[in-house]
Design a protein around this motif. Structure first.
Motif, PDB file in Angstrom:
ATOM      1  N   LEU A   7      31.417 -92.289  20.298  1.00 31.51           N
ATOM      2  CA  LEU A   7      30.008 -93.680  20.297  1.00 31.51           C
ATOM      3  C   LEU A   7      28.634 -92.475  20.584  1.00 31.51           C
ATOM      4  N   THR A   8      29.269 -91.741  21.777  1.00 31.82           N
ATOM      5  CA  THR A   8      27.544 -91.908  22.625  1.00 31.82           C
ATOM      6  C   THR A   8      27.107 -90.468  21.732  1.00 31.82           C
ATOM      7  N   ILE A   9      28.260 -89.253  20.937  1.00 26.86           N
ATOM      8  CA  ILE A   9      27.850 -88.327  20.965  1.00 26.86           C
ATOM      9  C   ILE A   9      27.221 -88.114  19.522  1.00 26.86           C
ATOM     10  N   THR A  10      27.621 -89.891  18.152  1.00 27.78           N
ATOM     11  CA  THR A  10      26.844 -90.157  17.464  1.00 27.78           C
ATOM     12  C   THR A  10      25.968 -90.608  17.779  1.00 27.78           C
ATOM     13  N   PHE A  11      25.273 -91.660  19.135  1.00 25.77           N
ATOM     14  CA  PHE A  11      24.733 -91.779  19.022  1.00 25.77           C
ATOM     15  C   PHE A  11      22.834 -91.180  19.480  1.00 25.77           C
ATOM     16  N   LEU A  12      23.736 -89.505  20.839  1.00 24.39           N
ATOM     17  CA  LEU A  12      22.840 -88.665  20.722  1.00 24.39           C
ATOM     18  C   LEU A  12      22.016 -88.214  19.364  1.00 24.39           C
ATOM     19  N   GLY A  13      23.626 -87.821  18.390  1.00 24.53           N
ATOM     20  CA  GLY A  13      22.813 -86.523  17.391  1.00 24.53           C
ATOM     21  C   GLY A  13      22.059 -87.509  17.083  1.00 24.53           C
ATOM     22  N   ALA A  14      22.117 -89.382  16.372  1.00 22.08           N
ATOM     23  CA  ALA A  14      21.100 -90.007  15.373  1.00 22.08           C
ATOM     24  C   ALA A  14      20.057 -89.708  16.428  1.00 22.08           C
ATOM     25  N   ALA A  15      19.800 -90.041  17.438  1.00 25.41           N
ATOM     26  CA  ALA A  15      18.615 -89.789  18.087  1.00 25.41           C
ATOM     27  C   ALA A  15      17.779 -88.151  17.990  1.00 25.41           C
ATOM     28  N   PHE A  16      18.173 -87.278  17.804  1.00 26.26           N
ATOM     29  CA  PHE A  16      18.249 -85.885  18.453  1.00 26.26           C
ATOM     30  C   PHE A  16      17.480 -85.582  16.325  1.00 26.26           C
ATOM     31  N   GLY A  17      18.380 -86.395  15.648  1.00 31.24           N
ATOM     32  CA  GLY A  17      18.367 -86.773  14.430  1.00 31.24           C
ATOM     33  C   GLY A  17      16.450 -86.604  14.149  1.00 31.24           C
ATOM     34  N   ILE A  18      16.258 -87.711  14.240  1.00 33.05           N
ATOM     35  CA  ILE A  18      14.923 -88.889  14.130  1.00 33.05           C
ATOM     36  C   ILE A  18      13.905 -87.408  15.249  1.00 33.05           C
ATOM     37  N   VAL A  19      13.774 -87.009  16.141  1.00 31.14           N
ATOM     38  CA  VAL A  19      13.436 -86.133  16.606  1.00 31.14           C
ATOM     39  C   VAL A  19      13.356 -84.900  16.307  1.00 31.14           C
ATOM     40  N   PHE A  20      14.051 -84.102  15.728  1.00 32.98           N
ATOM     41  CA  PHE A  20      14.163 -82.980  14.622  1.00 32.98           C
ATOM     42  C   PHE A  20      13.483 -83.150  13.061  1.00 32.98           C
ATOM     43  N   TRP A  21      13.704 -84.638  12.927  1.00 27.56           N
ATOM     44  CA  TRP A  21      12.585 -84.747  11.592  1.00 27.56           C
ATOM     45  C   TRP A  21      11.174 -84.546  11.977  1.00 27.56           C
ATOM     46  N   GLY A  22      10.691 -84.998  13.166  1.00 28.37           N
ATOM     47  CA  GLY A  22       9.150 -85.470  13.781  1.00 28.37           C
ATOM     48  C   GLY A  22       8.599 -83.985  13.495  1.00 28.37           C
ATOM     49  N   TRP A  23       9.857 -83.424  14.714  1.00 26.80           N
ATOM     50  CA  TRP A  23       9.602 -82.171  14.919  1.00 26.80           C
ATOM     51  C   TRP A  23       9.004 -81.238  13.783  1.00 26.80           C
ATOM     52  N   ALA A  24       9.504 -81.322  12.156  1.00 24.30           N
ATOM     53  CA  ALA A  24       9.736 -80.649  11.489  1.00 24.30           C
ATOM     54  C   ALA A  24       8.191 -80.798  10.854  1.00 24.30           C
ATOM     55  N   LEU A  25       7.829 -82.068  11.037  1.00 13.63           N
ATOM     56  CA  LEU A  25       6.270 -82.091  10.848  1.00 13.63           C
ATOM     57  C   LEU A  25       5.441 -81.347  11.376  1.00 13.63           C
ATOM     58  N   ALA A  26       5.668 -81.326  12.491  1.00  7.40           N
ATOM     59  CA  ALA A  26       4.801 -80.405  13.615  1.00  7.40           C
ATOM     60  C   ALA A  26       4.651 -79.089  13.548  1.00  7.40           C
ATOM     61  N   TYR A  27       6.348 -78.206  12.944  1.00  3.81           N
ATOM     62  CA  TYR A  27       6.759 -77.163  13.462  1.00  3.81           C
ATOM     63  C   TYR A  27       5.677 -76.031  12.283  1.00  3.81           C
ATOM     64  N   GLU A  28       5.490 -76.412  11.034  1.00  5.13           N
ATOM     65  CA  GLU A  28       4.622 -76.077  10.278  1.00  5.13           C
ATOM     66  C   GLU A  28       3.170 -75.070  10.799  1.00  5.13           C
ATOM     67  N   PRO A  29       2.583 -76.757  10.698  1.00  3.62           N
ATOM     68  CA  PRO A  29       1.669 -76.096  11.307  1.00  3.62           C
ATOM     69  C   PRO A  29       1.270 -75.238  12.720  1.00  3.62           C
ATOM     70  N   LEU A  30       2.261 -75.013  13.508  1.00  2.00           N
ATOM     71  CA  LEU A  30       2.378 -74.545  14.908  1.00  2.00           C
ATOM     72  C   LEU A  30       2.863 -72.794  14.567  1.00  2.00           C
ATOM     73  N   SER A  31       3.877 -73.102  13.512  1.00  2.00           N
ATOM     74  CA  SER A  31       4.732 -71.876  12.615  1.00  2.00           C
ATOM     75  C   SER A  31       3.143 -70.691  12.630  1.00  2.00           C
ATOM     76  N   LYS A  32       2.328 -71.304  11.110  1.00  2.89           N
ATOM     77  CA  LYS A  32       1.553 -70.919  10.807  1.00  2.89           C
ATOM     78  C   LYS A  32       0.731 -70.040  11.558  1.00  2.89           C
ATOM     79  N   ALA A  33       0.032 -71.368  12.441  1.00  2.00           N
ATOM     80  CA  ALA A  33      -1.289 -70.791  13.363  1.00  2.00           C
ATOM     81  C   ALA A  33      -0.666 -69.709  14.447  1.00  2.00           C
ATOM     82  N   VAL A  34       0.701 -69.460  14.546  1.00  2.00           N
ATOM     83  CA  VAL A  34       0.680 -67.765  15.420  1.00  2.00           C
ATOM     84  C   VAL A  34       1.275 -66.872  14.380  1.00  2.00           C
ATOM     85  N   SER A  35       1.645 -67.337  13.268  1.00  2.00           N
ATOM     86  CA  SER A  35       1.730 -66.324  12.603  1.00  2.00           C
ATOM     87  C   SER A  35       0.594 -65.342  11.678  1.00  2.00           C
ATOM     88  N   VAL A  36      -0.451 -66.065  12.661  1.00  2.00           N
ATOM     89  CA  VAL A  36      -1.800 -65.481  11.937  1.00  2.00           C
ATOM     90  C   VAL A  36      -1.408 -64.244  13.421  1.00  2.00           C
TER      91      VAL A  36
END
Length: 233
Positions: free
Chosen positions: A30-59
């Motif tokens: 149950l704990t692994i499932t809960f942690l995984g679900a919580a991190f999954g939400i974080v992952f999704w949110g980070w995906a939104l921030a990652y693209e502009p950040l990665s493009k900025a440093v890729s310049v």
């Protein structure tokens, strides 16, 4: 709850899960499932921030985008540090990847493949230590080893049909994938991934686990007992 421990000075030892290590408890699942679900939400949110950040440093230099990958490796590190049973790191990372896919991401089904590869790498780190060491060096090792398989997948195994994924944008001439980089740049990307894994997954994952233990959320797990023994909580 009884636990077995490694022989080391108090405050410097790692407490392992109850034996047998493969004897998963309901609370572990149950704990692994809960942690995984919580991190999954974080992952999704980070995906939104990652693209502009990665493009900025890729310049400046495309492989530097690897410095922002570490947050996606957190689930495997924290899952392994908390439950401390074979398979915990892998399962937590895979659950997180699955949950992050549900709202939809720019990487589609490859998100699950990345989760499996990253989880396997983190799992390998704990396995190499015999599932007996969970100090900061172990967490950093898990963060670093979560990288190589993902690096191989991104730079050598992604089908050509994915070259229009908006990862590098038009900074390399029309949305090129990492597979089109020169070998030296691929190796630089591997180094950036490793640094990010060590710091943003290893160090941050270890600190997060300690914070959860201090908050009393891990009283039924070894991290909670470690802090009780050292008088930190």
């Amino acid at each position: 709850m009884s636990t077995t421990t490694t022989q080391a000075p108090p405050g410097r030892r790692s407490i392992t899960a109850t034996r047998p290590l493969l004897g998963w408890r309901t609370v572990d699942i149950l704990t692994i499932t809960f942690l995984g679900a919580a991190f999954g939400i974080v992952f999704w949110g980070w995906a939104l921030a990652y693209e502009p950040l990665s493009k900025a440093v890729s310049v400046a230099y495309v492989p530097l985008s690897g410095l922002f990958t570490g947050p996606w490796l957190l689930a495997g590190v924290v899952g392994g540090l908390v439950v401390r049973r074979p398979g915990a790191a892998l399962l937590c990372e895979v659950v997180a990847a699955l949950v992050s896919m549900l709202p939809g991401t720019q990487w589609g089904a490859t998100t699950l493949m990345s989760g499996i590869l990253q989880g396997l790498g983190a799992e390998l780190a704990f396995a190499l230590l015999g599932y007996r060491s969970y100090r900061l060096p172990a967490a950093v090792l898990a963060g670093v080893l979560a990288v190589p398989l993902e690096w191989l997948f991104e730079t050598f195994s992604v089908p050509a049909s994915w070259t229009d994924v908006p990862l590098l944008g038009d900074l390399t001439g029309g949305g090129a994938w990492y597979g089109e980089l020169l070998l030296r740049d691929k190796l630089a990307y591997l180094g950036a991934l490793a640094v990010s894994g060590a710091v943003l997954a290893g160090l941050v994952g270890w600190l997060l686990t300690r914070a959860l233990a201090r908050a009393g959320a891990l009283s039924a797990f070894p991290p909670g007992q470690e802090l009780r023994e050292t008088g930190a909580v």
